[in-house]
Write an enzyme that holds these catalytic residues in place. Structure first.
Site, PDB file in Angstrom:
ATOM      1  N   SER A   1       0.835  -1.198   0.000  1.00  0.00           N
ATOM      2  CA  SER A   1       0.000   0.000   0.000  1.00  0.00           C
ATOM      3  C   SER A   1       0.871   1.250   0.000  1.00  0.00           C
ATOM      4  O   SER A   1       2.061   1.182   0.338  1.00  0.00           O
ATOM      5  CB  SER A   1      -0.921  -0.013   1.228  1.00  0.00           C
ATOM      6  OG  SER A   1      -0.171  -0.261   2.409  1.00  0.00           O
TER       7      SER A   1
ATOM      8  N   GLU B   1       0.999   5.583   0.909  1.00  0.00           N
ATOM      9  CA  GLU B   1       0.366   6.645   1.700  1.00  0.00           C
ATOM     10  C   GLU B   1       0.567   8.013   1.064  1.00  0.00           C
ATOM     11  O   GLU B   1       1.659   8.343   0.609  1.00  0.00           O
ATOM     12  CB  GLU B   1       0.967   6.639   3.109  1.00  0.00           C
ATOM     13  CG  GLU B   1       0.305   7.643   4.040  1.00  0.00           C
ATOM     14  CD  GLU B   1       0.693   7.406   5.472  1.00  0.00           C
ATOM     15  OE1 GLU B   1       0.462   6.288   5.965  1.00  0.00           O
ATOM     16  OE2 GLU B   1       1.256   8.327   6.093  1.00  0.00           O
TER      17      GLU B   1
ATOM     18  N   THR C   1      -3.648  10.703   4.840  1.00  0.00           N
ATOM     19  CA  THR C   1      -3.483  11.178   6.218  1.00  0.00           C
ATOM     20  C   THR C   1      -4.538  12.230   6.582  1.00  0.00           C
ATOM     21  O   THR C   1      -5.233  12.777   5.730  1.00  0.00           O
ATOM     22  CB  THR C   1      -2.081  11.759   6.453  1.00  0.00           C
ATOM     23  OG1 THR C   1      -1.923  12.910   5.615  1.00  0.00           O
ATOM     24  CG2 THR C   1      -0.996  10.751   6.130  1.00  0.00           C
TER      25      THR C   1
ATOM     26  N   ASP D   1      -1.645  13.558  16.929  1.00  0.00           N
ATOM     27  CA  ASP D   1      -0.896  14.473  17.802  1.00  0.00           C
ATOM     28  C   ASP D   1      -1.800  15.614  18.234  1.00  0.00           C
ATOM     29  O   ASP D   1      -2.658  16.056  17.484  1.00  0.00           O
ATOM     30  CB  ASP D   1       0.316  15.053  17.050  1.00  0.00           C
ATOM     31  CG  ASP D   1       1.249  13.952  16.571  1.00  0.00           C
ATOM     32  OD1 ASP D   1       1.498  13.032  17.367  1.00  0.00           O
ATOM     33  OD2 ASP D   1       1.687  14.007  15.412  1.00  0.00           O
TER      34      ASP D   1
ATOM     35  N   ASP E   1       4.294   0.056  25.950  1.00  0.00           N
ATOM     36  CA  ASP E   1       3.921   0.311  24.562  1.00  0.00           C
ATOM     37  C   ASP E   1       3.298  -0.942  23.938  1.00  0.00           C
ATOM     38  O   ASP E   1       2.323  -0.863  23.192  1.00  0.00           O
ATOM     39  CB  ASP E   1       5.139   0.759  23.754  1.00  0.00           C
ATOM     40  CG  ASP E   1       4.734   1.485  22.486  1.00  0.00           C
ATOM     41  OD1 ASP E   1       3.823   2.328  22.555  1.00  0.00           O
ATOM     42  OD2 ASP E   1       5.298   1.199  21.419  1.00  0.00           O
TER      43      ASP E   1
ATOM     44  N   ARG F   1      -4.048  -3.449  23.410  1.00  0.00           N
ATOM     45  CA  ARG F   1      -5.380  -2.872  23.685  1.00  0.00           C
ATOM     46  C   ARG F   1      -6.086  -2.485  22.383  1.00  0.00           C
ATOM     47  O   ARG F   1      -7.283  -2.664  22.234  1.00  0.00           O
ATOM     48  CB  ARG F   1      -5.257  -1.649  24.605  1.00  0.00           C
ATOM     49  CG  ARG F   1      -5.232  -2.022  26.078  1.00  0.00           C
ATOM     50  CD  ARG F   1      -5.396  -0.794  26.969  1.00  0.00           C
ATOM     51  NE  ARG F   1      -4.146  -0.081  27.123  1.00  0.00           N
ATOM     52  CZ  ARG F   1      -3.207  -0.405  28.018  1.00  0.00           C
ATOM     53  NH1 ARG F   1      -3.389  -1.432  28.841  1.00  0.00           N
ATOM     54  NH2 ARG F   1      -2.087   0.282  28.107  1.00  0.00           N
TER      55      ARG F   1
ATOM     56  N   GLN G   1       5.239   2.447  12.165  1.00  0.00           N
ATOM     57  CA  GLN G   1       6.029   3.648  11.910  1.00  0.00           C
ATOM     58  C   GLN G   1       7.224   3.186  11.070  1.00  0.00           C
ATOM     59  O   GLN G   1       7.635   2.023  11.189  1.00  0.00           O
ATOM     60  CB  GLN G   1       6.507   4.200  13.258  1.00  0.00           C
ATOM     61  CG  GLN G   1       7.403   5.414  13.194  1.00  0.00           C
ATOM     62  CD  GLN G   1       6.726   6.560  12.464  1.00  0.00           C
ATOM     63  OE1 GLN G   1       6.860   6.670  11.242  1.00  0.00           O
ATOM     64  NE2 GLN G   1       6.000   7.390  13.187  1.00  0.00           N
TER      65      GLN G   1
ATOM     66  N   GLN H   1      14.990  16.744   6.031  1.00  0.00           N
ATOM     67  CA  GLN H   1      13.574  16.446   6.262  1.00  0.00           C
ATOM     68  C   GLN H   1      13.433  15.119   7.026  1.00  0.00           C
ATOM     69  O   GLN H   1      12.668  15.021   7.988  1.00  0.00           O
ATOM     70  CB  GLN H   1      12.862  16.358   4.909  1.00  0.00           C
ATOM     71  CG  GLN H   1      11.371  16.126   4.992  1.00  0.00           C
ATOM     72  CD  GLN H   1      10.766  15.861   3.613  1.00  0.00           C
ATOM     73  OE1 GLN H   1      11.209  14.976   2.892  1.00  0.00           O
ATOM     74  NE2 GLN H   1       9.767  16.634   3.248  1.00  0.00           N
TER      75      GLN H   1
ATOM     76  N   PHE I   1      11.684  14.559  10.707  1.00  0.00           N
ATOM     77  CA  PHE I   1      10.590  13.602  10.932  1.00  0.00           C
ATOM     78  C   PHE I   1      10.976  12.576  11.991  1.00  0.00           C
ATOM     79  O   PHE I   1      10.200  12.233  12.868  1.00  0.00           O
ATOM     80  CB  PHE I   1      10.273  12.821   9.641  1.00  0.00           C
ATOM     81  CG  PHE I   1       9.551  13.605   8.585  1.00  0.00           C
ATOM     82  CD1 PHE I   1       8.916  14.802   8.860  1.00  0.00           C
ATOM     83  CD2 PHE I   1       9.488  13.113   7.283  1.00  0.00           C
ATOM     84  CE1 PHE I   1       8.250  15.513   7.880  1.00  0.00           C
ATOM     85  CE2 PHE I   1       8.821  13.813   6.288  1.00  0.00           C
ATOM     86  CZ  PHE I   1       8.203  15.014   6.586  1.00  0.00           C
TER      87      PHE I   1
ATOM     88  N   HIS J   1       4.232  -0.974   3.425  1.00  0.00           N
ATOM     89  CA  HIS J   1       3.417   0.243   3.298  1.00  0.00           C
ATOM     90  C   HIS J   1       4.382   1.411   3.088  1.00  0.00           C
ATOM     91  O   HIS J   1       5.197   1.703   3.965  1.00  0.00           O
ATOM     92  CB  HIS J   1       2.598   0.453   4.576  1.00  0.00           C
ATOM     93  CG  HIS J   1       1.768   1.699   4.583  1.00  0.00           C
ATOM     94  ND1 HIS J   1       0.553   1.793   3.935  1.00  0.00           N
ATOM     95  CD2 HIS J   1       1.981   2.916   5.164  1.00  0.00           C
ATOM     96  CE1 HIS J   1       0.056   3.010   4.121  1.00  0.00           C
ATOM     97  NE2 HIS J   1       0.900   3.708   4.860  1.00  0.00           N
TER      98      HIS J   1
END
Length: 276
Positions: free
Chosen positions: A7, A9, A40, A100, A149, A155, A167, A203, A207, A257
């Site tokens: 996929s 993004e 997004t 965020d 985490d 959960r 990520q 960049q 990030f 992804h």
């Protein structure tokens, strides 16, 4: 043989020119036959209308679209309205995230964590949506501990997630370790690695500092050494990221992804090198 999921993004463009550019990128990447394109959703829903517009544009062109939905700064009512909108348009796939807190916003809103969002989507819409959630092989930057985490991730899965997208990372062992740790907790849903092609070092560094993705020291030193030599940065990035993808797929990762940054060239080149 498990069918692998690939996929791509995108982020929603803010101008008509940006939308035209994204359509060209999308059509180029569509030749690779991804399972879906994800879109997004800005902090606190700051690009919400652009997100819907982009998702519907992808859908009208005949491709599967998966909008991101982040719940920080949202209410049950406005998430319910967005879900209804997506259902009306026949969207069946969502990437459910905490998101965020936008700067200047004091309260998280009516949802604190992504598992609450997943629970809410399930209670409102049953099995209508295929729900993806986020995973952090190098652990969420705000997590108190690695164990904490992992339990947060569990959960989200227990709340009704179907699969997860990580990520981005550059350390394959972090991913393998995370998947093993999840399996030890009984979490066996597909965890698809997130892949970031490298086109611009400053960049990428920005990030990575923000999201807790580690750029290994040897990579950082190499990239710093290229200074403003964009060609060398891209050539090095292509080698590193292709090797990473190769290793992940060989070891059984359930797909890839790509965080495309609305560009097709690097992703397409990596794809061709992998012989996919």
């Amino acid at each position: 043989m498990v069918k692998r999921t690939f996929s791509f993004e995108f982020f929603p463009p803010k101008t008509p020119e940006g939308m035209d550019k994204l359509r060209a990128t999308r059509d180029q990447l569509a030749l690779l036959k991804p399972k879906f394109f994800s879109v997004t959703f800005g902090a606190g829903g700051s690009t919400r209308d652009h997100s819907l517009e982009t998702v519907l544009d992808i859908q009208r062109a005949g491709y599967a679209a998966a909008p991101h939905l982040s719940c920080i700064g949202s209410t049950h009512d406005n998430i319910r309205a967005i879900l209804q909108q997506y259902q009306t348009h026949g969207i069946r796939h969502i990437v459910a995230l905490r998101g965020d807190l936008p700067s200047g916003m004091a309260s998280t809103g009516e949802f604190r964590y992504a598992n609450e969002l997943v629970e809410f989507i399930r209670s409102e819409t049953g099995d209508w949506f295929n729900i993806e959630v986020a995973a952090y092989p190098e652990y969420h930057p705000q997590a108190r501990s690695a164990r904490d985490d992992l339990l947060n991730f569990k959960r989200k899965v227990d709340a009704g997630a179907n699969s997860a997208i990580t990520q981005y990372f550059f350390n394959a062992d972090a991913y393998f370790n995370f998947v093993d740790e999840c399996a030890a907790l009984g979490v066996t849903l597909p965890i698809v690695p997130g892949i970031m092609p490298i086109s611009n070092f400053s960049q990428l560094a920005r990030f990575s500092d923000a999201c807790g993705a580690e750029i290994p020291r040897w990579m950082r030193k190499q990239l710093e050494g290229y200074s403003d030599d964009i060609e060398s940065i891209r050539a090095f990035g292509l080698d590193v990221v292709t090797d990473l993808c190769e290793r992940l797929l060989k070891a059984g990762a359930p797909g890839l992804h790509f965080y495309t940054m609305n560009q097709a060239t690097l992703t397409t080149t990596i794809w061709q090198r992998l012989g996919l």
